[in-house]
Design an enzyme around this catalytic site. Structure first.
Site, PDB file in Angstrom:
ATOM      1  N   ASP A  31       2.867   6.138   9.803  1.00  0.00           N
ATOM      2  CA  ASP A  31       2.495   4.720   9.794  1.00  0.00           C
ATOM      3  C   ASP A  31       3.675   3.829  10.121  1.00  0.00           C
ATOM      4  O   ASP A  31       4.809   4.229  10.019  1.00  0.00           O
ATOM      5  CB  ASP A  31       2.135   4.313   8.352  1.00  0.00           C
ATOM      6  CG  ASP A  31       0.772   4.762   7.943  1.00  0.00           C
ATOM      7  OD1 ASP A  31       0.041   5.283   8.779  1.00  0.00           O
ATOM      8  OD2 ASP A  31       0.462   4.562   6.756  1.00  0.00           O
ATOM      9  N   LYS A  53      -1.074   0.557  11.953  1.00  0.00           N
ATOM     10  CA  LYS A  53      -1.487  -0.060  10.701  1.00  0.00           C
ATOM     11  C   LYS A  53      -0.550  -1.174  10.293  1.00  0.00           C
ATOM     12  O   LYS A  53       0.178  -1.080   9.320  1.00  0.00           O
ATOM     13  CB  LYS A  53      -1.527   0.952   9.544  1.00  0.00           C
ATOM     14  CG  LYS A  53      -2.623   1.945   9.646  1.00  0.00           C
ATOM     15  CD  LYS A  53      -3.673   1.676   8.610  1.00  0.00           C
ATOM     16  CE  LYS A  53      -4.094   2.934   7.927  1.00  0.00           C
ATOM     17  NZ  LYS A  53      -3.763   3.054   6.574  1.00  0.00           N
ATOM     18  N   MET A 172       0.925  -6.463  -0.072  1.00  0.00           N
ATOM     19  CA  MET A 172       0.252  -7.075   1.088  1.00  0.00           C
ATOM     20  C   MET A 172      -0.097  -8.535   0.887  1.00  0.00           C
ATOM     21  O   MET A 172      -1.072  -9.021   1.423  1.00  0.00           O
ATOM     22  CB  MET A 172      -1.026  -6.298   1.432  1.00  0.00           C
ATOM     23  CG  MET A 172      -0.741  -4.879   1.839  1.00  0.00           C
ATOM     24  SD  MET A 172      -2.216  -3.974   2.279  1.00  0.00           S
ATOM     25  CE  MET A 172      -2.661  -3.224   0.739  1.00  0.00           C
TER      26      MET A 172
HETATM   27  N1  SAH Z   1       1.412   3.264  -0.229  1.00  0.00           N
HETATM   28  C1  SAH Z   1       2.388   2.179  -0.203  1.00  0.00           C
HETATM   29  C2  SAH Z   1       1.747   0.811  -0.110  1.00  0.00           C
HETATM   30  C3  SAH Z   1       0.938   0.572   1.124  1.00  0.00           C
HETATM   31  S1  SAH Z   1       0.346  -1.055   1.202  1.00  0.00           S
HETATM   32  C4  SAH Z   1       3.276   2.278  -1.439  1.00  0.00           C
HETATM   33  O1  SAH Z   1       2.986   3.046  -2.357  1.00  0.00           O
HETATM   34  O2  SAH Z   1       4.289   1.561  -1.483  1.00  0.00           O
HETATM   35  C5  SAH Z   1       1.559  -1.849   2.178  1.00  0.00           C
HETATM   36  C6  SAH Z   1       2.302  -2.897   1.371  1.00  0.00           C
HETATM   37  O3  SAH Z   1       3.287  -2.277   0.540  1.00  0.00           O
HETATM   38  C7  SAH Z   1       3.098  -3.868   2.189  1.00  0.00           C
HETATM   39  O4  SAH Z   1       2.284  -4.869   2.739  1.00  0.00           O
HETATM   40  C8  SAH Z   1       4.068  -4.417   1.157  1.00  0.00           C
HETATM   41  O5  SAH Z   1       3.449  -5.349   0.307  1.00  0.00           O
HETATM   42  C9  SAH Z   1       4.354  -3.181   0.337  1.00  0.00           C
HETATM   43  N2  SAH Z   1       5.613  -2.525   0.737  1.00  0.00           N
HETATM   44  C10 SAH Z   1       5.760  -1.245   1.122  1.00  0.00           C
HETATM   45  N3  SAH Z   1       7.064  -0.959   1.349  1.00  0.00           N
HETATM   46  C11 SAH Z   1       7.752  -2.100   1.112  1.00  0.00           C
HETATM   47  C12 SAH Z   1       9.138  -2.451   1.163  1.00  0.00           C
HETATM   48  N4  SAH Z   1      10.080  -1.579   1.519  1.00  0.00           N
HETATM   49  N5  SAH Z   1       9.482  -3.723   0.841  1.00  0.00           N
HETATM   50  C13 SAH Z   1       8.556  -4.614   0.470  1.00  0.00           C
HETATM   51  N6  SAH Z   1       7.233  -4.336   0.409  1.00  0.00           N
HETATM   52  C14 SAH Z   1       6.831  -3.097   0.714  1.00  0.00           C
END
Ligand code: SAH
Length: 250
Positions: A31, A53, A172
């Site tokens: 992704d 995505k 998100m």
């Molecule tokens: N499965 C992922 C989340 C997917 S949803 C997890 O467990 O982290 C995607 C959202 O995750 C993004 O829109 C943001 O809000 C958050 N996100 C993921 N990585 C991030 C990062 N390094 N810094 C800030 N937000 C992050």
């Protein structure tokens, strides 16, 4: 198929198991959220398939990703499905597995450090604290069409989100941020409640904006933050003033 959590960005936050599988796979389906630093560690001669995505730009619809994984596995390949954070936290990992089960493709799930964990640590914000927060809520700022109209609105449990003595982590949420702040104030959260928005947490590109519910939206716009961003609401955000330890060289 190995459904692997790639963590929030810093490659040092990968699990040992994730790294081992990354170096053994024949094909890696990944992704947008997986950081370039993590992608560097995938076996050099593995085939890489980007399935995108990002908001408004779904490179491949979820159903097609589900089918693709099954198809590759049925060709006899060792498939690594690499996702940002943890596959089971807002990662649609469950849906991908259901399709694999229908095709009788064996799979394993490898947990990763979810954004809430990784990003809060690197921003110096403990999600719980004996004095300020005894609970922590992970929510997704999901937009839904209003009944009888095409207008999009946030469909969240505002009452649960507005309780005292807890921390709310919003995944998100950049698009609906202003509305989220307004709704929380409407539901009784003090407008002075501290909030942090963290862009690309745990990486050298990490940026943190701290504000109150009242002035967050303007400050985030002024700072020009771009996704991925994670929002943390709660008294614990104040602890960053003393606990901020990670200094990215950006
Ligand atoms: N499965 C992922 C989340 C997917 S949803 C997890 O467990 O982290 C995607 C959202 O995750 C993004 O829109 C943001 O809000 C958050 N996100 C993921 N990585 C991030 C990062 N390094 N810094 C800030 N937000 C992050």
């Amino acid at each position: 198929v190995f459904l692997v959590g790639g963590g929030p960005g810093d490659p040092d936050l990968l699990t040992f198991r994730a790294l081992r599988l990354m170096q053994q796979c024949d094909v890696c389906v990944y992704d947008k959220l997986v950081s370039p630093e993590v992608m560097e560690l995938v076996r050099r001669d593995a085939e890489l398939i980007f399935v995108g995505k990002s908001r408004d730009q779904h490179t491949m619809p979820q159903e097609e990703i589900n089918e693709l994984l099954a198809k590759l596995a049925l060709q006899g390949k060792r498939v690594l499905r690499l996702k940002g954070g943890d596959p089971f936290i807002f990662g649609r990992g469950g849906e991908e597995i259901e399709t694999l089960m229908q095709h009788k493709v064996p799979f394993q799930v490898v947990p990763g450090i979810t954004a809430a964990n990784g990003v809060s640590s690197y921003a110096g914000i403990p999600l719980t604290h004996r004095d300020y927060a005894q609970a922590c809520l992970f929510i997704t700022g999901h937009l839904k069409a209003k009944a009888g109209s095409s207008e999009l609105t946030l469909d969240l449990d505002w009452v649960a989100m507005s309780r005292p003595q807890q921390t709310v982590v919003i995944y998100m949420g950049l698009v609906g941020l202003k509305e989220i702040c307004e709704k929380l104030i409407e539901h009784g959260v003090p407008s002075t409640m501290p909030v942090a928005v963290v862009q690309q947490g745990t990486t050298q590109r990490q940026k943190v904006v701290t504000a109150t519910l009242a002035d967050l939206a303007d400050k985030v716009t002024a700072a020009g933050l771009k996704p991925p961003c994670l929002t943390i609401v709660g008294e614990v955000v104040r602890l960053r003033e003393t606990l901020n330890w990670f200094k990215p060289n950006n």
